[in-house]
Design a protein around this motif. Structure first.
Motif, PDB file in Angstrom:
ATOM      1  N   GLN A 305      -5.568  -0.500  10.906  1.00 52.32           N
ATOM      2  CA  GLN A 305      -5.102  -1.373  10.001  1.00 52.32           C
ATOM      3  C   GLN A 305      -4.912  -2.668  10.769  1.00 52.32           C
ATOM      4  O   GLN A 305      -5.220  -3.715  10.239  1.00 52.32           O
ATOM      5  CB  GLN A 305      -3.719  -0.870   9.739  1.00 52.32           C
ATOM      6  CG  GLN A 305      -3.627   0.254   8.684  1.00 52.32           C
ATOM      7  CD  GLN A 305      -4.408   0.027   7.277  1.00 52.32           C
ATOM      8  OE1 GLN A 305      -5.556  -0.086   7.463  1.00 52.32           O
ATOM      9  NE2 GLN A 305      -3.747   0.414   6.278  1.00 52.32           N
ATOM     10  N   MET A 306      -4.488  -2.696  11.921  1.00 50.89           N
ATOM     11  CA  MET A 306      -4.491  -3.831  12.826  1.00 50.89           C
ATOM     12  C   MET A 306      -5.759  -4.503  13.098  1.00 50.89           C
ATOM     13  O   MET A 306      -5.869  -5.715  13.055  1.00 50.89           O
ATOM     14  CB  MET A 306      -3.509  -3.699  13.860  1.00 50.89           C
ATOM     15  CG  MET A 306      -2.297  -3.288  14.072  1.00 50.89           C
ATOM     16  SD  MET A 306      -1.480  -2.859  15.463  1.00 50.89           S
ATOM     17  CE  MET A 306      -1.658  -4.662  16.442  1.00 50.89           C
ATOM     18  N   ALA A 307      -6.995  -3.563  13.294  1.00 48.42           N
ATOM     19  CA  ALA A 307      -8.386  -4.069  13.600  1.00 48.42           C
ATOM     20  C   ALA A 307      -8.626  -5.149  12.189  1.00 48.42           C
ATOM     21  O   ALA A 307      -9.404  -5.848  12.588  1.00 48.42           O
ATOM     22  CB  ALA A 307      -9.197  -2.882  13.594  1.00 48.42           C
ATOM     23  N   LYS A 308      -8.197  -4.692  11.025  1.00 53.79           N
ATOM     24  CA  LYS A 308      -8.682  -5.715  10.088  1.00 53.79           C
ATOM     25  C   LYS A 308      -7.859  -7.016  10.068  1.00 53.79           C
ATOM     26  O   LYS A 308      -8.462  -7.985   9.548  1.00 53.79           O
ATOM     27  CB  LYS A 308      -8.167  -4.904   8.596  1.00 53.79           C
ATOM     28  CG  LYS A 308      -8.638  -3.496   8.430  1.00 53.79           C
ATOM     29  CD  LYS A 308      -8.260  -2.925   7.226  1.00 53.79           C
ATOM     30  CE  LYS A 308      -8.583  -1.519   6.808  1.00 53.79           C
ATOM     31  NZ  LYS A 308      -7.974  -0.962   5.660  1.00 53.79           N
ATOM     32  N   ALA A 309      -6.906  -7.000  10.663  1.00 48.60           N
ATOM     33  CA  ALA A 309      -6.217  -8.370  10.594  1.00 48.60           C
ATOM     34  C   ALA A 309      -6.319  -9.216  11.822  1.00 48.60           C
ATOM     35  O   ALA A 309      -6.183 -10.604  11.941  1.00 48.60           O
ATOM     36  CB  ALA A 309      -4.622  -8.138  10.483  1.00 48.60           C
ATOM     37  N   ILE A 310      -6.989  -8.579  13.010  1.00 46.99           N
ATOM     38  CA  ILE A 310      -7.038  -9.053  14.184  1.00 46.99           C
ATOM     39  C   ILE A 310      -8.336  -9.149  14.792  1.00 46.99           C
ATOM     40  O   ILE A 310      -8.681  -8.080  15.376  1.00 46.99           O
ATOM     41  CB  ILE A 310      -6.037  -8.452  15.408  1.00 46.99           C
ATOM     42  CG1 ILE A 310      -4.545  -8.618  14.895  1.00 46.99           C
ATOM     43  CG2 ILE A 310      -6.170  -9.337  16.649  1.00 46.99           C
ATOM     44  CD1 ILE A 310      -3.521  -7.876  15.554  1.00 46.99           C
ATOM     45  N   PRO A 311      -9.202 -10.078  14.682  1.00 51.37           N
ATOM     46  CA  PRO A 311     -10.683 -10.065  15.092  1.00 51.37           C
ATOM     47  C   PRO A 311     -10.567 -10.028  16.583  1.00 51.37           C
ATOM     48  O   PRO A 311      -9.709 -10.443  17.241  1.00 51.37           O
ATOM     49  CB  PRO A 311     -11.183 -11.413  14.395  1.00 51.37           C
ATOM     50  CG  PRO A 311     -10.471 -11.973  13.344  1.00 51.37           C
ATOM     51  CD  PRO A 311      -8.977 -11.311  13.809  1.00 51.37           C
ATOM     52  N   GLY A 312     -11.536  -8.962  17.117  1.00 51.67           N
ATOM     53  CA  GLY A 312     -11.449  -8.871  18.421  1.00 51.67           C
ATOM     54  C   GLY A 312     -10.475  -8.049  19.107  1.00 51.67           C
ATOM     55  O   GLY A 312     -10.203  -8.246  20.449  1.00 51.67           O
ATOM     56  N   LEU A 313      -9.862  -7.301  18.271  1.00 49.46           N
ATOM     57  CA  LEU A 313      -8.879  -6.394  18.769  1.00 49.46           C
ATOM     58  C   LEU A 313      -9.123  -5.595  19.776  1.00 49.46           C
ATOM     59  O   LEU A 313     -10.109  -4.629  19.609  1.00 49.46           O
ATOM     60  CB  LEU A 313      -8.113  -5.638  17.717  1.00 49.46           C
ATOM     61  CG  LEU A 313      -6.827  -4.872  18.199  1.00 49.46           C
ATOM     62  CD1 LEU A 313      -5.753  -5.587  18.470  1.00 49.46           C
ATOM     63  CD2 LEU A 313      -6.391  -3.778  16.974  1.00 49.46           C
ATOM     64  N   THR A 314      -8.460  -5.282  21.110  1.00 50.28           N
ATOM     65  CA  THR A 314      -8.979  -4.236  22.043  1.00 50.28           C
ATOM     66  C   THR A 314      -7.368  -3.477  22.139  1.00 50.28           C
ATOM     67  O   THR A 314      -6.398  -3.726  22.117  1.00 50.28           O
ATOM     68  CB  THR A 314      -8.679  -4.820  23.241  1.00 50.28           C
ATOM     69  OG1 THR A 314     -10.151  -5.787  23.494  1.00 50.28           O
ATOM     70  CG2 THR A 314      -8.929  -3.713  24.487  1.00 50.28           C
ATOM     71  N   VAL A 315      -7.818  -2.033  21.739  1.00 54.59           N
ATOM     72  CA  VAL A 315      -6.698  -1.116  21.991  1.00 54.59           C
ATOM     73  C   VAL A 315      -7.098  -0.007  23.112  1.00 54.59           C
ATOM     74  O   VAL A 315      -8.003   0.365  23.445  1.00 54.59           O
ATOM     75  CB  VAL A 315      -6.893  -0.042  20.639  1.00 54.59           C
ATOM     76  CG1 VAL A 315      -5.779   0.979  20.723  1.00 54.59           C
ATOM     77  CG2 VAL A 315      -6.811  -0.872  19.331  1.00 54.59           C
ATOM     78  N   ILE A 316      -5.968   0.134  23.875  1.00 58.37           N
ATOM     79  CA  ILE A 316      -6.111   0.892  25.012  1.00 58.37           C
ATOM     80  C   ILE A 316      -4.912   2.005  24.868  1.00 58.37           C
ATOM     81  O   ILE A 316      -3.873   1.594  24.825  1.00 58.37           O
ATOM     82  CB  ILE A 316      -5.781   0.026  26.385  1.00 58.37           C
ATOM     83  CG1 ILE A 316      -6.717  -1.039  26.532  1.00 58.37           C
ATOM     84  CG2 ILE A 316      -5.834   1.183  27.687  1.00 58.37           C
ATOM     85  CD1 ILE A 316      -6.539  -1.802  27.907  1.00 58.37           C
ATOM     86  N   VAL A 317      -5.381   3.176  25.154  1.00 63.88           N
ATOM     87  CA  VAL A 317      -4.485   4.290  25.070  1.00 63.88           C
ATOM     88  C   VAL A 317      -4.392   5.059  26.139  1.00 63.88           C
ATOM     89  O   VAL A 317      -5.415   5.252  26.696  1.00 63.88           O
ATOM     90  CB  VAL A 317      -5.089   5.360  23.949  1.00 63.88           C
ATOM     91  CG1 VAL A 317      -3.910   6.543  23.622  1.00 63.88           C
ATOM     92  CG2 VAL A 317      -5.192   4.819  22.529  1.00 63.88           C
TER      93      VAL A 317
END
Length: 717
Positions: A305-317
């Motif tokens: 859901q956050m990827a839709k609102a934040i272009p260029g999102l990086t997720v690190i797990v």
């Protein structure tokens, strides 16, 4: 139906994904499937089953022909009706030897699909023999209920390299039956398969599938409570592939339609948890979710859901173990997220991470996902690269985040990350407030709690029965325990409440091993298992200490022969003597072997896993129905994690059973300083936690009542 699909005449692996562009959509609407492939091996059987998980749903039937090696003498004997059984047994034996050596997840997923079809009497298999070389045709016929078919033929053989677009260059030709002008192309293949199936093909002999193979498939299929899930097959394949193998779905994360064979819908507690994280913590906070309540799916949904609102999102797990990292990659794959795996060997990820960080800095990466294990997280190379990620577009997820409360992570967690989500069923340390403060300083407060009680009530987790078993220390163990406790008391008084010294910690660990490896636990376990048949999906949690021989005259050995050695070895030997099939699951087994053990446990090829700590966090074993806890620390984190692991939902699992071995001092032990009281009280904290939510709570009280009354501890239960 097949006519409604967009089917190309030719699929080439440099521009098409043969698995998902062709097999998945075609087999999803198929009612019959005829397949002939060469050569006969475990890999062949597995990859002939690609997308079978999609085919299973329509109730259709499959016929499969596999090629096998033989010589001219074999063919002559078979054609004369001789040696059929001998040859079949030889082929079956060779196949099973190879089968036992294969341990990749994609193989097991597809093999289970074939096993399901065999158990439902929807799959027939035959073996084709040629006098020179082997049968090596590669044709398939997919038909729907309207009578339409697609016939395909080509070089896409049944191997991993043929199925993933990043490996061998392969192609297949496809001929729809509703196009009359293509009949000269597809008719010969159809006729050829029918001749082969009925054993009328020239210079070829056809045998029924060897009994050894059929029995193996049947034994697995009968133990499966639900067919393999197509989404899981795709997720595993995505993880294995070097790039996107589902290109038609696009590069952006997406919420899946199906998860675990059912329509996907975010659960109410997961939605509420994310709302609390957003509103209460302003995208900082810890979700305290009971083990098995779906924290991975919750976080993956948030990232999507956050990827839709934040272009260029990086997720690190960040996760503590490699097995858990693999599970994250599989679950993220369900959301069309294919992360870079920063673990195993540095050479496998460093160059790619450098490229991705450069893309992020240049604004050329619409979305990036990374899964890293804690050991890699702390390396200078990883730290230097993630420091370059803009904080406004960095979403940090710490799974089992309580690990990050130790001093070793003071400077390892990215300070620039705007979005921080901690996940844990046990975020707070029960003794160390300094560690709790450090965890909160980075992640924020616990913004949402979903207890095990709520999870059972909501049917997210399985209800359970709890059976405690009283175990007395032997006289020598009791004497050693009391002596150590007196020494520990003196050291604590001397150190005056400061950080425990190394000598004090070592002494406390040594005393804990006496409890964990108490000799009479083996005696009690033997009594519980006596006259019980081996039971699939059973876990035995062991300690890492030694079971010592007690030479005293009054030792309670229950007339059993003497035994000594590591507790896990003694228990494994006893189970083997009782006819159980088992595997050990410890830190000493290589990672691939552990994956193989987990797969065998899930499908019931082994009855039990005998484990030391490795299953305490993160590893999914939902099939587990029964657990014997022979060693447990005082730390609530450990027994809470273990119980949640046992209570995960699984098809056909209506209730779980937990046996807990509770240690007490013998009544005649010298206890002038009250060590027996303290021991009982500490053990009963775990018992109270387990018994409180069980279906048979009164059983625990009745079992322990004599001890509770003797020490005035009835109020604890």
């Amino acid at each position: 139906m097949l006519r409604q699909l967009t089917i190309k005449g030719v699929y080439k692996s440099d521009e098409d994904n043969i698995l998902e562009d062709f097999y998945m959509p075609a087999l999803a609407v198929a009612y019959t499937y005829d397949r002939a492939v060469g050569f006969f091996s475990a890999a062949t059987l597995s990859y002939a089953a690609q997308a079978i998980s999609a085919f299973i749903r329509n109730g259709g039937k499959m016929r499969l022909v596999l090629g096998a090696f033989c010589d001219e003498e074999d063919i002559q004997a078979v054609s004369q009706g001789l040696r059929d059984r001998e040859l079949s047994e030889r082929i079956g034996g060779e196949f099973l030897k190879e089968l036992d050596r294969v341990d990749d997840a994609l193989f097991h997923n597809r093999f289970e699909g074939l096993a399901w079809l065999v158990a439902k009497e929807r799959l027939e298999i035959k073996v084709a023999l040629r006098p020179k070389g082997m049968y090596h045709d590669k044709i398939g016929i997919i038909s729907d209920t309207n009578g339409d078919s697609v016939v395909f033929s080509g070089s896409a053989n049944e191997s991993l390299h043929a199925l993933l677009p990043t490996h061998n260059y392969e192609s297949i030709d496809v001929f729809p039956s509703w196009r009359a002008e293509l009949e000269p192309y597809y008719r010969p293949h159809k006729d050829s398969f029918e001749r082969l199936w009925s054993n009328r093909s020239r210079n070829t002999a056809v045998l029924d599938v060897p009994e050894a193979i059929k029995e193996r498939l049947l034994s697995i299929g009968e133990r499966l409570h639900a067919p393999p899930d197509p989404e899981r097959e795709l997720a595993i394949a995505r993880r294995i592939g070097d790039r996107d193998i589902a290109s038609h779905l696009g590069d952006e994360p997406r919420v899946p339609e199906i998860v675990g064979g059912a329509q996907f819908k975010i659960r109410d507690h997961q939605r509420e948890a994310l709302r609390s994280w957003q509103l209460s913590g302003e995208y900082h906070g810890i979700l305290n979710l009971a083990t098995g309540a779906g924290k991975t799916i919750t976080a993956a949904y948030a990232a999507t859901q956050m990827a839709k609102a934040i272009p260029g999102l990086t997720v690190i797990v960040a996760v503590p173990y490699q097995n858990l990292a693999d599970q994250w990659c599989d679950n993220l794959g369900l959301f069309n997220i294919r992360p870079l795996r920063c673990y195993v060997s540095k050479s496998a990820w460093l160059a790619e991470l450098q490229n991705r960080i450069l893309d992020i800095e240049l604004g050329a990466a619409p979305f990036t996902a990374i899964v890293v294990v804690n050991r890699t997280l702390k390396t200078p190379e990883f730290q230097q690269l993630i420091a370059r990620i803009p904080g406004q577009r960095l979403f940090w997820i710490g799974d089992e985040c309580h690990h990050h409360s130790s001093g070793g992570f003071n400077d390892a967690l990215p300070a620039q990350a705007k979005f921080r989500l901690g996940l844990s069923a046990t975020p707070e340390h029960y003794l160390d407030n300094a560690r709790n403060s450090q965890l909160e300083a980075y992640y924020g407060e616990v913004v949402f709690t979903y207890s095990l009680s709520q999870a059972i009530q909501d049917e997210v987790l399985t209800p359970y029965d709890y059976f405690p078993h009283l175990v007395e220390l032997t006289p020598s163990e009791a004497n050693e325990f009391v002596a150590m406790s007196m020494e520990i008391g003196r050291l604590i008084a001397r150190e005056g409440g400061a950080e425990p010294s190394l000598s004090l910690k070592a002494l406390m660990m040594k005393r804990a091993r006496i409890i964990g490896s108490a000799r009479n636990k083996i005696v009690a376990l033997r009594q519980v298992l006596r006259n019980r048949p081996a039971e699939a999906h059973t876990l035995f949690y062991c300690g890492d200490g030694q079971v010592e021989t007690d030479d005293s005259d009054d030792a309670n050995d229950d007339s059993d022969p003497e035994f000594s050695g590591r507790q896990i070895e003694v228990i494994s030997q006893h189970l083997d003597e009782l006819g159980w099939t088992l595997s050990r699951f410890t830190s000493h087994e290589p990672r691939k072997e552990r994956d193989h053990i987990l797969a065998n446990f899930r499908i019931g090829l082994i009855d039990a896993m005998v484990a030391i700590r490795c299953l305490d966090e993160g590893i999914d074993v939902p099939a587990c129905k029964t657990a014997y806890i022979l060693a447990s620390s005082r730390d609530p984190r450990q027994f809470i994690q273990r119980r949640g692991r046992i209570l995960r939902r699984s098809p056909g699992k209506d209730v779980a059973t937990i046996h807990d071995f509770v240690v007490v001092l013998p009544g005649d032990a010298g206890d002038r300083d009250g060590y027996a009281y303290k021991l009982i009280a500490s053990e009963l904290r775990r018992v109270a936690e387990f018994a409180g939510l069980s279906r048979n709570r009164t059983y625990a009280y009745q079992t322990l009542r004599p001890v509770l009354v003797a020490y005035g501890l009835e109020h604890l239960l």
